[in-house]
Motif scaffolding. Structure first.
Motif, PDB file in Angstrom:
ATOM      1  N   UNK A 326       0.832  -1.103   0.060  1.00  0.00           N
ATOM      2  CA  UNK A 326       0.136   0.112  -0.140  1.00  0.00           C
ATOM      3  C   UNK A 326       0.674   1.232   0.117  1.00  0.00           C
ATOM      4  N   UNK A 327       1.957   1.255   0.608  1.00  0.00           N
ATOM      5  CA  UNK A 327       2.851   2.316   0.948  1.00  0.00           C
ATOM      6  C   UNK A 327       3.455   2.958  -0.502  1.00  0.00           C
ATOM      7  N   UNK A 328       3.914   1.819  -1.240  1.00  0.00           N
ATOM      8  CA  UNK A 328       4.618   1.829  -2.442  1.00  0.00           C
ATOM      9  C   UNK A 328       3.696   2.338  -3.578  1.00  0.00           C
ATOM     10  N   UNK A 329       2.463   1.896  -3.575  1.00  0.00           N
ATOM     11  CA  UNK A 329       1.366   1.969  -4.425  1.00  0.00           C
ATOM     12  C   UNK A 329       0.979   3.744  -4.231  1.00  0.00           C
ATOM     13  N   UNK A 330       0.964   4.272  -3.012  1.00  0.00           N
ATOM     14  CA  UNK A 330       0.667   5.467  -2.733  1.00  0.00           C
ATOM     15  C   UNK A 330       1.769   6.282  -3.094  1.00  0.00           C
ATOM     16  N   UNK A 331       2.947   6.027  -2.610  1.00  0.00           N
ATOM     17  CA  UNK A 331       4.005   6.912  -2.773  1.00  0.00           C
ATOM     18  C   UNK A 331       4.586   6.997  -3.978  1.00  0.00           C
TER      19      UNK A 331
END
Length: 492
Positions: A326-331
């Protein structure tokens, strides 16, 4: 007056200091979480807008400027905070004026070095100019940090938190405006300038009347300041350098795409790694005063900080392992899916980073610089060697493993140094060991239950927090402020 307790005594010498730090730590973490959200928004805008290769170049220039700044800075923010907390009256005022003047000149010199190094490394014209623009933003940031020393020493934690949030908000807003305007990459290099300048002006207004805003250009005072600062800087800067060097070396030995993947994960790592620095920096004035007057108080404060940062490091590990997708998807977006595994590995490094901050600042407080230099040098050798070998063979994943090995080497070195200072400073691991089952449960529940990454992370962190209370793995000073039945049971 800044730093004064209600009865006129220096706040650092009163029992109120401990309570204020516990509550202030919660404020700082809350503020940092909000600031991180703003930073993530900004990073998401930049990564998507620039794409992997241009973003890799952008982050590489940022790493270069940060490294050069750390070298020329001589660790003077932390040095200033320690000396401001340990000096009094006119001596304190003269010191801060000399520090302000020295940092102004040294930072301008560092800016010139950053541009020169960019040219020597063969960066293109845009990257070279970008180094200059980022350097200007750093100049204002460093001056603001110097002016903010009285706020930190006075434990004005709410004010410091507000300033940090305002900086992140201004930078995110600038990034958003640049994306909407369809600006070129050069404008993104300059984005830090307006944000840093605004916070610099606000800080100057806050401390006006408490300290002189006029820098001193007394060369003899500078020389007297530089002598201890050089050793101090070696103790502080090398520990920062090897982390950023990992990105520079990765760019040299692997492909631009792999560098972009590591840069995306590295960006998250750097954001979260600032949390322990923020917390321990908040406590640094108290550590410095205790180091001067009361080693028993210092040992107690260091142990409690270690326990608190270790528990937060466990939360960071859970967040990175369960929430990486989720973090990489957002960032960064779907183009950076390869960075998910990289971030999960760097979560282990983050857990180590949290406790390293406490031990490092304690060593600084007792002026044990040489042991820090040795520990940092060993970590630098371990990290540099393993990055060159592993990143060349395994790309971004190899560079992430090298980050873990570097942090592990530094953690071992700092513990050895603390024992050398005084055996009563040796960390006690009882509470941390009691927290291990809670950490395992948090990771297991989030990983085993088939849930989306965000929900799995929330569940994992909730289980971790509840288990910490049930296993009595939370410091008493924190338990006093935990509401509800779990807090009551843990206090029994």
């Amino acid at each position: 007056m800044t730093g004064a307790a209600p009865d006129g005594a220096d706040i650092l010498d009163t029992p109120e200091a401990g309570r204020r730090l516990v509550l202030g730590g919660a404020v700082r973490v809350t503020g940092f979480v909000a600031g991180t959200g703003l930073a993530v928004v900004g990073a998401a805008l930049v990564t998507r807008y620039l794409g992997p290769e241009e973003y890799g170049q952008f982050q590489t220039v940022l790493a270069l400027v940060t490294i050069v700044q750390a070298i020329t800075d001589l660790g003077m923010t932390a040095l200033g905070m320690r000396e401001y907390s340990q000096r009094h009256g006119e001596d304190r005022d003269r010191f801060l004026a000399a520090l302000l003047g020295l940092r102004l000149v040294a930072t301008a010199f560092g800016l010139a070095i950053a541009v020169g190094v960019a040219v020597l490394l063969g960066y293109d014209e845009t990257m070279v100019l970008g180094a200059a623009l980022m350097g200007v933003g750093l100049v204002f940031g460093i001056l603001q940090g110097t002016l903010g020393i009285p706020l930190a020493a006075g434990l004005r934690i709410g004010t410091m938190t507000t300033l940090d949030l305002a900086r992140q908000a201004a930078l995110a807003a600038t990034y958003a405006a640049l994306v909407v305007a369809g600006s070129g990459v050069l404008a993104f290099y300059a984005a830090t300038i307006p944000a840093q300048f605004a916070i610099f002006l606000i800080t100057a207004l806050l401390v006006r009347g408490v300290i002189s805003l006029r820098p001193s250009f007394d060369v003899r005072a500078w020389i007297a300041l530089i002598r201890p600062a050089v050793v101090f800087a070696l103790a502080v800067a090398v520990g920062q350098l090897y982390v950023y060097t990992a990105l520079i070396l990765t760019e040299l030995v692997t492909t631009p795409f792999e560098t972009g993947l590591f840069a995306a994960s590295f960006r998250v790592y750097i954001i979260v790694a600032a949390v322990p620095g923020v917390l321990v920096t908040t406590a640094f004035p108290l550590l410095s005063r205790a180091a001067r007057d009361d080693r028993v108080r210092l040992a107690y404060a260091t142990q409690r900080l270690f326990e608190g940062t270790a528990l937060l490091g466990g939360a960071a590990l859970i967040g990175c392992v369960l929430g990486a997708e989720a973090i990489i998807a957002v960032v960064a977006g779907s183009e950076y899916d390869g960075a998910i595994e990289v971030l999960q590995i760097q979560g282990v490094a983050l857990a180590l980073t949290f406790v390293i901050a406490t031990w490092g600042f304690t060593l600084l407080a007792v002026h044990h610089h040489r042991s820090m230099i040795v520990a940092n040098a060993v970590a630098m050798v371990v990290s540099t060697t393993t990055v060159l070998v592993l990143a060349a063979e395994y790309g971004a994943v190899g560079a992430a493993v090298a980050t873990v090995l570097g942090e592990l080497a530094l953690a071992i070195g700092y513990v050895a140094a603390l024992v050398q200072v005084d055996r009563q400073m040796r960390p006690e691991f009882d509470l941390v060991l009691r927290a291990m089952p809670a950490l395992a449960l948090g990771l297991a529940v989030g990983a085993v239950v088939p849930l989306p990454a965000v929900i799995a992370t929330v569940v994992g962190l909730a289980v971790y927090a509840a288990a910490l209370l049930l296993f009595r793995a939370v410091p008493d000073e924190v338990l006093e402020h935990v509401p509800g039945p779990l807090g009551a049971r843990a206090r029994e």
